[in-house]
Design a protein around this motif. Structure first.
Motif, PDB file in Angstrom:
ATOM      1  N   THR A 140     -41.407  -0.452 -20.090  1.00 13.22           N
ATOM      2  CA  THR A 140     -41.797   0.674 -18.465  1.00 13.22           C
ATOM      3  C   THR A 140     -43.839   0.895 -18.326  1.00 13.22           C
ATOM      4  O   THR A 140     -44.669   0.246 -18.774  1.00 13.22           O
ATOM      5  CB  THR A 140     -41.358   2.027 -19.111  1.00 13.22           C
ATOM      6  N   ASN A 171     -46.021  -5.859 -12.233  1.00 14.17           N
ATOM      7  CA  ASN A 171     -44.882  -5.087 -12.504  1.00 14.17           C
ATOM      8  C   ASN A 171     -45.563  -4.762 -11.111  1.00 14.17           C
ATOM      9  O   ASN A 171     -44.409  -3.553 -10.502  1.00 14.17           O
ATOM     10  CB  ASN A 171     -44.009  -4.428 -13.255  1.00 14.17           C
ATOM     11  N   SER A 173     -45.232  -2.820  -7.179  1.00 12.36           N
ATOM     12  CA  SER A 173     -44.359  -3.269  -6.159  1.00 12.36           C
ATOM     13  C   SER A 173     -45.260  -4.066  -4.800  1.00 12.36           C
ATOM     14  O   SER A 173     -46.043  -4.381  -4.735  1.00 12.36           O
ATOM     15  CB  SER A 173     -43.710  -2.352  -5.700  1.00 12.36           C
ATOM     16  N   TRP A 178     -45.942   1.209  -8.258  1.00  6.76           N
ATOM     17  CA  TRP A 178     -45.425   1.256  -9.324  1.00  6.76           C
ATOM     18  C   TRP A 178     -43.822   1.873  -9.254  1.00  6.76           C
ATOM     19  O   TRP A 178     -43.517   2.881  -9.529  1.00  6.76           O
ATOM     20  CB  TRP A 178     -46.443   1.012 -10.474  1.00  6.76           C
ATOM     21  N   ASN A 179     -42.671   1.056  -8.671  1.00  4.55           N
ATOM     22  CA  ASN A 179     -41.521   1.674  -8.398  1.00  4.55           C
ATOM     23  C   ASN A 179     -41.038   2.448  -7.838  1.00  4.55           C
ATOM     24  O   ASN A 179     -40.357   3.377  -8.084  1.00  4.55           O
ATOM     25  CB  ASN A 179     -40.403   2.213 -10.238  1.00  4.55           C
ATOM     26  N   GLN A 180     -42.452   2.392  -6.873  1.00  2.00           N
ATOM     27  CA  GLN A 180     -41.947   3.613  -6.027  1.00  2.00           C
ATOM     28  C   GLN A 180     -41.863   4.674  -6.824  1.00  2.00           C
ATOM     29  O   GLN A 180     -41.349   6.106  -5.960  1.00  2.00           O
ATOM     30  CB  GLN A 180     -40.556   3.835  -4.283  1.00  2.00           C
ATOM     31  N   ASP A 181     -42.566   4.912  -7.272  1.00  2.00           N
ATOM     32  CA  ASP A 181     -43.237   6.381  -8.636  1.00  2.00           C
ATOM     33  C   ASP A 181     -44.542   7.034  -8.038  1.00  2.00           C
ATOM     34  O   ASP A 181     -45.404   6.294  -8.672  1.00  2.00           O
ATOM     35  CB  ASP A 181     -42.508   5.808  -9.606  1.00  2.00           C
ATOM     36  N   SER A 184     -45.709   6.866 -11.926  1.00  2.00           N
ATOM     37  CA  SER A 184     -46.504   5.878 -12.689  1.00  2.00           C
ATOM     38  C   SER A 184     -47.612   5.039 -12.377  1.00  2.00           C
ATOM     39  O   SER A 184     -48.547   4.524 -12.472  1.00  2.00           O
ATOM     40  CB  SER A 184     -44.961   4.667 -12.195  1.00  2.00           C
TER      41      SER A 184
END
Length: 194
Positions: A140, A171, A173, A178-181, A184
């Motif tokens: 992750t 990783n 985006s 990162w992961n639309q978070d 993160s």
């Protein structure tokens, strides 16, 4: 966390600090609320907050550190509470917190054991992480970032550190997150900055 944010903004946090000290358990740790059993997560957060406000009573600090050291698993990692299975997330956070304090032999040993645990849990893709639901290895962004932040100050192994950074870079985006978070993304940016 409230104490950390208010301190950084220049507010007086003496009332919050005094409350935090009042709800400390006899074993040196803190529980989720007053009277609850001490937990690793609550204790490292309290210790981190006290460090941020330059709290001076070394007995309180030493007892909290002793609680954390007593909660370290034989594999070098930490779980959320004593006896819980070790995980990358908690091990990285506790290691980062312990690294803020003067290194005694026992503290240095605990940090070294946590470092060994983290390195041993780097996955083939360069990231770190574990899916507790499926029991499978699953890197992750947030665990890789936290592990990198915990490791960068204590090791110089470019293979370990470089692999983690490569994982993070690969990783990201297309929108830059990162992961639309936000969590993160913030951690990945901090790791990349370091």
């Amino acid at each position: 966390i409230k104490m950390l944010v208010l301190t950084q903004a220049g507010y007086d946090v003496s009332l919050i600090r005094d409350y935090l000290l009042r709800v400390r358990n006899e074993d040196g740790g803190w529980g989720v609320v007053e009277g609850f059993e001490s937990e690793i997560k609550r204790t490292f957060l309290a210790l981190h907050a006290l460090k941020a406000v330059n709290y001076f009573d070394q007995n309180v600090i030493s007892n909290a550190i002793s609680y954390l050291l007593s909660a370290q698993n034989s594999d070098g990692g930490f779980g959320f509470y004593q006896g819980d299975d070790s995980n990358v997330y908690m091990t990285a956070l506790v290691s980062m917190t312990l690294q803020q304090f003067p290194q005694t032999t026992s503290l240095a040993t605990a940090i070294n054991k946590a470092t060994t645990y983290l390195i041993a849990h780097q996955n083939a893709d360069g990231g770190l992480g574990f899916d507790n639901v499926s029991g499978q290895v699953a890197s992750t962004v947030f665990e890789t970032s936290l592990a990198y932040i915990a490791l960068v100050g204590v090791i110089t192994d470019n293979t370990v550190l470089g692999s983690a950074i490569n994982y993070l870079k690969s990783n990201q985006s297309s929108d830059g997150s990162w992961n639309q978070d936000p969590y993160s993304t913030a951690l990945a940016l901090r790791a990349l900055y370091l």
